[in-house]
Design an enzyme around this catalytic site. Structure first.
Site, short mmCIF file in Angstrom:
data_model
loop_
_atom_site.label_atom_id
_atom_site.label_comp_id
_atom_site.label_asym_id
_atom_site.label_seq_id
_atom_site.Cartn_x
_atom_site.Cartn_y
_atom_site.Cartn_z
N LEU A 111 0.82 -1.22 0.00
CA LEU A 111 0.00 0.00 0.00
C LEU A 111 0.85 1.27 0.00
CD1 LEU A 111 -2.80 -1.19 2.48
CD2 LEU A 111 -2.74 -1.38 -0.01
N LYS A 112 2.17 1.10 0.14
CA LYS A 112 3.12 2.23 0.08
C LYS A 112 2.67 3.35 1.03
CE LYS A 112 4.51 0.69 -4.45
NZ LYS A 112 5.03 1.00 -5.77
N HIS A 134 12.87 -3.26 -1.56
CA HIS A 134 12.00 -2.66 -2.56
C HIS A 134 12.75 -1.57 -3.31
CE1 HIS A 134 8.71 -0.54 -4.47
NE2 HIS A 134 8.02 -1.67 -4.35
N GLU A 172 10.49 -7.24 -9.51
CA GLU A 172 9.77 -6.03 -9.87
C GLU A 172 10.67 -5.13 -10.72
OE1 GLU A 172 6.43 -5.07 -6.93
OE2 GLU A 172 8.24 -4.32 -5.99
N GLY A 212 4.46 1.43 -11.19
CA GLY A 212 3.65 2.65 -11.22
C GLY A 212 3.59 3.35 -12.56
N SER A 258 3.01 -2.75 -12.19
CA SER A 258 1.82 -2.47 -13.01
C SER A 258 0.91 -3.69 -13.20
CB SER A 258 2.21 -1.86 -14.35
OG SER A 258 2.79 -0.58 -14.14
P1 13P Z 1 2.57 -0.80 -9.02
O1 13P Z 1 1.64 -1.99 -8.95
O2 13P Z 1 1.92 0.50 -8.67
O3 13P Z 1 3.32 -0.76 -10.32
O4 13P Z 1 3.67 -1.03 -7.87
C1 13P Z 1 4.30 -2.26 -7.77
C2 13P Z 1 5.11 -2.30 -6.53
O5 13P Z 1 6.05 -1.54 -6.37
C3 13P Z 1 4.73 -3.27 -5.50
O6 13P Z 1 5.72 -3.39 -4.53
#
Ligand code: 13P
Length: 238
Positions: free
Chosen positions: A7-8, A88, A157, A163, A193
């Site tokens: 959820l950042k 991350h 990732e 994003g 994404s």
């Molecule tokens: P997004 O799904 O917004 O691209 O982010 C991926 C992410 O960084 C999950 O840790």
């Protein structure tokens, strides 16, 4: 399958409580067998009664102490948290965490038996430099990491896919996951994404054991749909 939401820096504690409740209700109603992990913002960590596993997006490798702005083991233990995200790309690139520090953090939480979701991935210039250079870059992110750790989950990732709405092709994801599986047999998630529109295809790929979702996971109904895809894909596999 492992269906994880990062959820950042989003959702307040109140919003996170509603979110977790909505996920739990969905999982009960659909008898979902997915392993669902949610990583809320630090200030939204709490005691959630739920079949969803709550993890920390970050913590400092210490019980407590003088590390302004960080939280330590005491703060995770308060809520029974035993899962953590390490490595991350936003922490590597925006917060400047080095591989050495990341490995130290990994070692600390490994020794405590935490479930660790360890992230790796290349920036665009490494992807464009060709497969060999890209793999060399990603290999360096395995330095100091115990790839045989029993409570390890790895998340691939690509930085350029986070994003941005851009994703590697399904063939590319399958190809890189095959390479990464030779480094560790830990469950391997894809992130970057992932949305309702591509989650099912990604989950169906060989060597993809789950997804780590950022922006699209902020909408509980979208994330629940992805949990549902996990159940469907698992059924299709047997
Ligand atoms: P997004 O799904 O917004 O691209 O982010 C991926 C992410 O960084 C999950 O840790």
């Amino acid at each position: 399958m492992i269906i994880a939401a990062n959820l950042k820096t989003n959702l307040t504690r109140k919003e996170t409580r509603n979110y977790v409740e909505e996920l739990s209700t969905y999982m009960k109603q659909h008898a979902s067998t997915q392993e669902v992990l949610v990583f809320p913002a630090m200030s939204s960590l709490d005691n959630y009664e739920s079949n969803v596993v709550i993890g920390a997006q970050n913590a400092y490798p210490t019980q407590n102490g003088a590390f302004t702005g960080e939280i330590g083991l005491d703060h995770l233990e308060e809520f029974g948290i035993k899962t953590i995200l390490i490595g991350h790309s936003e922490r590597r690139h925006i917060l400047g965490e080095s591989q050495e520090f990341i490995a130290k953090k990994f070692e600390y939480f490994k020794n405590l038996g935490f479930q660790i979701v360890y992230c790796v991935g290349e920036p665009l210039e490494k992807r464009e430099a060709g497969k060999e250079e890209m793999l060399t870059y990603i290999s360096a992110q395995y330095e100091g990491i115990d790839t045989k750790y029993e409570n390890l989950i790895i998340a691939y990732e690509p930085v350029w896919a986070i994003g941005t709405g851009l994703t590697p092709t399904l063939e590319d994801i399958e190809d890189i996951h095959q390479e990464l599986k030779t480094k560790s047999s830990a469950p391997l998630l894809y992130g970057g994404s992932v949305k309702v529109t591509n989650a099912k295809e990604v989950l169906s790929l060989k060597n993809v054991d789950g997804i780590l979702v950022g922006s699209a996971a902020l909408y509980s109904e979208h994330f629940c749909t992805m949990i549902g895809y996990g159940d469907i894909v698992e059924k299709e596999m047997v």
